[in-house]
Write a protein that holds these residues in place. Structure first.
Motif, PDB file in Angstrom:
ATOM      1  N   LEU A  67       0.828  -1.211   0.000  1.00  0.00           N
ATOM      2  CA  LEU A  67       0.000   0.000   0.000  1.00  0.00           C
ATOM      3  C   LEU A  67       0.860   1.259   0.000  1.00  0.00           C
ATOM      4  CD1 LEU A  67      -2.801   1.336   0.227  1.00  0.00           C
ATOM      5  CD2 LEU A  67      -2.595   1.117   2.719  1.00  0.00           C
ATOM      6  N   PHE A  68       1.832   1.321   0.909  1.00  0.00           N
ATOM      7  CA  PHE A  68       2.663   2.518   1.011  1.00  0.00           C
ATOM      8  C   PHE A  68       3.624   2.654  -0.163  1.00  0.00           C
ATOM      9  CE2 PHE A  68       1.932   2.131   5.776  1.00  0.00           C
ATOM     10  CZ  PHE A  68       0.906   3.070   5.749  1.00  0.00           C
ATOM     11  N   SER A  69       4.074   1.531  -0.715  1.00  0.00           N
ATOM     12  CA  SER A  69       4.938   1.597  -1.890  1.00  0.00           C
ATOM     13  C   SER A  69       4.180   2.179  -3.081  1.00  0.00           C
ATOM     14  CB  SER A  69       5.474   0.205  -2.236  1.00  0.00           C
ATOM     15  OG  SER A  69       6.309  -0.284  -1.213  1.00  0.00           O
ATOM     16  N   ALA A  70       2.901   1.837  -3.174  1.00  0.00           N
ATOM     17  CA  ALA A  70       2.081   2.377  -4.267  1.00  0.00           C
ATOM     18  C   ALA A  70       1.785   3.860  -4.052  1.00  0.00           C
ATOM     19  CB  ALA A  70       0.786   1.583  -4.387  1.00  0.00           C
ATOM     20  N   LEU A  71       1.536   4.257  -2.792  1.00  0.00           N
ATOM     21  CA  LEU A  71       1.167   5.643  -2.520  1.00  0.00           C
ATOM     22  C   LEU A  71       2.362   6.590  -2.531  1.00  0.00           C
ATOM     23  CD1 LEU A  71      -1.471   5.147   0.343  1.00  0.00           C
ATOM     24  CD2 LEU A  71      -1.898   5.624  -2.073  1.00  0.00           C
ATOM     25  N   LEU A  72       3.486   6.151  -1.943  1.00  0.00           N
ATOM     26  CA  LEU A  72       4.635   7.040  -1.762  1.00  0.00           C
ATOM     27  C   LEU A  72       5.701   6.875  -2.826  1.00  0.00           C
ATOM     28  CD1 LEU A  72       5.058   6.742   2.125  1.00  0.00           C
ATOM     29  CD2 LEU A  72       3.792   8.470   0.819  1.00  0.00           C
ATOM     30  N   LEU A  73       5.849   5.664  -3.363  1.00  0.00           N
ATOM     31  CA  LEU A  73       6.905   5.414  -4.344  1.00  0.00           C
ATOM     32  C   LEU A  73       6.370   5.176  -5.752  1.00  0.00           C
ATOM     33  CD1 LEU A  73       9.152   2.983  -2.250  1.00  0.00           C
ATOM     34  CD2 LEU A  73       9.336   5.469  -2.454  1.00  0.00           C
ATOM     35  N   SER A  74       5.040   5.185  -5.896  1.00  0.00           N
ATOM     36  CA  SER A  74       4.397   4.956  -7.206  1.00  0.00           C
ATOM     37  C   SER A  74       4.812   3.622  -7.809  1.00  0.00           C
ATOM     38  CB  SER A  74       4.735   6.100  -8.173  1.00  0.00           C
ATOM     39  OG  SER A  74       4.284   7.331  -7.665  1.00  0.00           O
ATOM     40  N   GLU A  75       4.972   2.601  -6.971  1.00  0.00           N
ATOM     41  CA  GLU A  75       5.322   1.264  -7.440  1.00  0.00           C
ATOM     42  C   GLU A  75       4.049   0.435  -7.612  1.00  0.00           C
ATOM     43  OE1 GLU A  75       8.095  -0.534  -4.811  1.00  0.00           O
ATOM     44  OE2 GLU A  75       9.736   0.851  -5.312  1.00  0.00           O
ATOM     45  N   ARG A  76       3.850  -0.084  -8.803  1.00  0.00           N
ATOM     46  CA  ARG A  76       2.664  -0.895  -9.068  1.00  0.00           C
ATOM     47  C   ARG A  76       2.975  -2.355  -8.766  1.00  0.00           C
ATOM     48  NH1 ARG A  76       0.150   0.371 -14.828  1.00  0.00           N
ATOM     49  NH2 ARG A  76      -1.372  -1.086 -13.917  1.00  0.00           N
ATOM     50  N   PRO A  77       2.217  -2.982  -7.880  1.00  0.00           N
ATOM     51  CA  PRO A  77       2.493  -4.394  -7.563  1.00  0.00           C
ATOM     52  C   PRO A  77       2.060  -5.305  -8.693  1.00  0.00           C
ATOM     53  CG  PRO A  77       0.515  -3.660  -6.422  1.00  0.00           C
ATOM     54  CD  PRO A  77       1.104  -2.439  -7.090  1.00  0.00           C
ATOM     55  N   THR A  78       2.716  -6.441  -8.786  1.00  0.00           N
ATOM     56  CA  THR A  78       2.353  -7.430  -9.798  1.00  0.00           C
ATOM     57  C   THR A  78       1.096  -8.178  -9.364  1.00  0.00           C
ATOM     58  OG1 THR A  78       3.710  -9.164  -8.793  1.00  0.00           O
ATOM     59  CG2 THR A  78       4.789  -7.695 -10.387  1.00  0.00           C
ATOM     60  N   LEU A  79       0.530  -8.908 -10.303  1.00  0.00           N
ATOM     61  CA  LEU A  79      -0.670  -9.700 -10.004  1.00  0.00           C
ATOM     62  C   LEU A  79      -0.368 -10.763  -8.955  1.00  0.00           C
ATOM     63  CD1 LEU A  79      -3.604 -10.452 -10.633  1.00  0.00           C
ATOM     64  CD2 LEU A  79      -2.746 -11.920 -12.483  1.00  0.00           C
ATOM     65  N   TRP A  80       0.833 -11.356  -9.018  1.00  0.00           N
ATOM     66  CA  TRP A  80       1.198 -12.387  -8.046  1.00  0.00           C
ATOM     67  C   TRP A  80       1.295 -11.803  -6.637  1.00  0.00           C
ATOM     68  CZ3 TRP A  80       0.652 -17.171  -9.456  1.00  0.00           C
ATOM     69  CH2 TRP A  80       0.816 -17.535 -10.796  1.00  0.00           C
ATOM     70  N   VAL A  81       1.841 -10.606  -6.515  1.00  0.00           N
ATOM     71  CA  VAL A  81       1.946  -9.966  -5.203  1.00  0.00           C
ATOM     72  C   VAL A  81       0.565  -9.669  -4.635  1.00  0.00           C
ATOM     73  CG1 VAL A  81       2.686  -7.850  -4.035  1.00  0.00           C
ATOM     74  CG2 VAL A  81       4.248  -9.008  -5.606  1.00  0.00           C
ATOM     75  N   VAL A  82      -0.310  -9.108  -5.463  1.00  0.00           N
ATOM     76  CA  VAL A  82      -1.675  -8.799  -5.005  1.00  0.00           C
ATOM     77  C   VAL A  82      -2.413 -10.080  -4.619  1.00  0.00           C
ATOM     78  CG1 VAL A  82      -3.894  -7.818  -5.685  1.00  0.00           C
ATOM     79  CG2 VAL A  82      -1.767  -6.688  -6.377  1.00  0.00           C
ATOM     80  N   SER A  83      -2.218 -11.143  -5.391  1.00  0.00           N
ATOM     81  CA  SER A  83      -2.885 -12.418  -5.081  1.00  0.00           C
ATOM     82  C   SER A  83      -2.410 -12.984  -3.754  1.00  0.00           C
ATOM     83  CB  SER A  83      -2.621 -13.425  -6.203  1.00  0.00           C
ATOM     84  OG  SER A  83      -3.106 -12.947  -7.449  1.00  0.00           O
TER      85      SER A  83
END
Length: 402
Positions: free
Chosen positions: A205-221
């Motif tokens: 969550l924080f990587s997406a909000l603060l670093l603009s890193e999009r997680p992969t489908l495997w990570v979200v799963s």
């Protein structure tokens, strides 16, 4: 192998003629073979290599076959054997490194187990988490100063540009450990660590909000079983209360924001602190930050009156002091060893080791404190830990380039 290839090529470029070696009989010796592949190869070597010539009609066979001489082959085989022996001598070093790493993982787990046991014993009879946390940071500060004084690790050089980021990291580090101790004082150790298994969720969550890193489908799963397992364990936890649950969840927020901030701010390599010194500096700052808040919110609790009150709950003063010191030493030591391991392995391996560590801590605390665990609660805990393991493996999969 590269040095061997260079040595072999240099010896071929400057062959020494041998007078007592006859050419193999299978090769032609007449001028009719001047267009054969072997003749063309010889002419190519002669024209491109100074000092390397062949006579017409293969009359000077000694030069031509000097690089196939027994002496030359013997020397080259000696080089090969030397290279192989050097490879064999490297394997014991690799075995020694793996053995050292395994021992460090064992020490990391053991210190974590003892910290959670001693810390829980102290908090049960001395319910002042801010005082306990300050004391633990104080123990760590003393150990760090001894480490620097004895030159066991070089002292850090702090730049002005690092002051604000390091202080922000220290604040997050302080809040994370304080909230964890609040949770450990309210609920079972196993339940606190089950909730803390949700750390990957806040990392993403924080990587997406603060670093603009999009997680992969495997990570979200992999986050699905983590969230579901923690929810299932929380619904069936016998020691559940909202303060313990909320403080453990808040510690996830602060700890993972600390990690993301560390990645965001510590980007200038020429000024970056190594892992051990960064942890040491934020430990000292955390100790300094907590002292005024400890006096303001809880007062000074290291008095005979409060110590006797703890003794009335089943632990005498001497045992309380010894367990507090041991908890403080284990608290700093296990985190120090964790950072040392992180310098030796990649982050994915460290994350897998951290997942196994959480399993070991939960199982050992359940056995030691005889915590009642229902089958559904066990299922939820196992599901959450399995999700953490899948998350650590999913981080290894690199996203495809767009």
């Amino acid at each position: 192998m590269e040095s061997y290839a260079l040595a072999l090529s240099s010896s071929n470029l400057n062959p020494k003629p041998l007078k007592h070696i006859n050419p193999p009989k299978i090769l032609p010796s007449s001028s009719s073979s001047s267009s054969s592949p072997i003749h063309l190869l010889c002419r190519s070597i002669s024209s491109n290599t100074p000092g390397f010539t062949f006579g017409s009609n293969y009359k000077t066979h000694n030069n031509y076959y000097s690089f196939l001489s027994p002496k030359r082959l013997h020397n080259d085989l000696a080089v090969v054997r030397a290279a192989e022996s050097s490879g064999e001598s490297a394997s014991p070093a690799e075995f020694g490194r793996n053995l050292q790493l395994a021992a460090m993982f064992g020490v990391w787990y053991l210190l974590n187990i003892y910290f959670n046991i001693f810390n829980k014993q102290v908090l049960k009879v001395f319910p002042y988490p801010m005082t306990v946390t300050t004391f633990q940071f104080g123990c760590g500060t003393v150990m760090i100063l001894i480490m620097w004084a004895l030159k066991l690790h070089p002292r850090p050089k702090i730049y002005k540009s690092q002051i604000v980021p390091v202080v922000m990291l220290a604040v997050a580090h302080t809040m994370g450990n304080l909230l964890t101790n609040i949770s450990l004082g309210r609920v079972a150790v196993s339940f606190t660590h089950t909730i803390k298994a949700m750390e990957p969720f806040f990392t993403v969550l924080f990587s997406a909000l603060l670093l603009s890193e999009r997680p992969t489908l495997w990570v979200v799963s992999s986050l699905v079983p983590i969230v579901g397992g923690v929810a299932l364990a929380s619904f069936t936890e016998s020691s559940f209360n909202w303060i313990g649950f909320g403080s453990a969840m808040a510690s996830n927020v602060t700890n993972q924001s600390r990690n993301v901030l560390s990645k965001k701010f510590m980007v200038r390599k020429e000024e970056a602190l190594d892992n051990i010194n960064l942890f040491s500096v934020i430990t000292i700052i955390s100790f300094i930050l907590l002292i005024p808040f400890m006096f303001l919110l809880e007062g000074f609790k290291f008095t005979p009156e409060y110590l006797q009150s703890a003794a009335s709950r089943g632990v005498n003063v001497r045992e309380l002091c010894v367990r507090s010191v041991l908890a403080g030493v284990c608290f700093h030591s296990y985190q120090q060893v964790s950072y040392m391991i992180l310098q030796m392995v990649n982050p994915v391996t460290h994350a897998v080791g951290n997942c196994v560590k959480r399993v070991v801590v939960i199982v050992s605390s359940v056995i030691f404190f005889q915590t009642p665990v229902s089958p559904i609660n066990s299922l939820g805990t196992g599901l959450a830990l399995a999700g953490v393991f899948l998350y650590s493996r999913a981080k290894r999969i690199k996203p495809k380039a767009a």
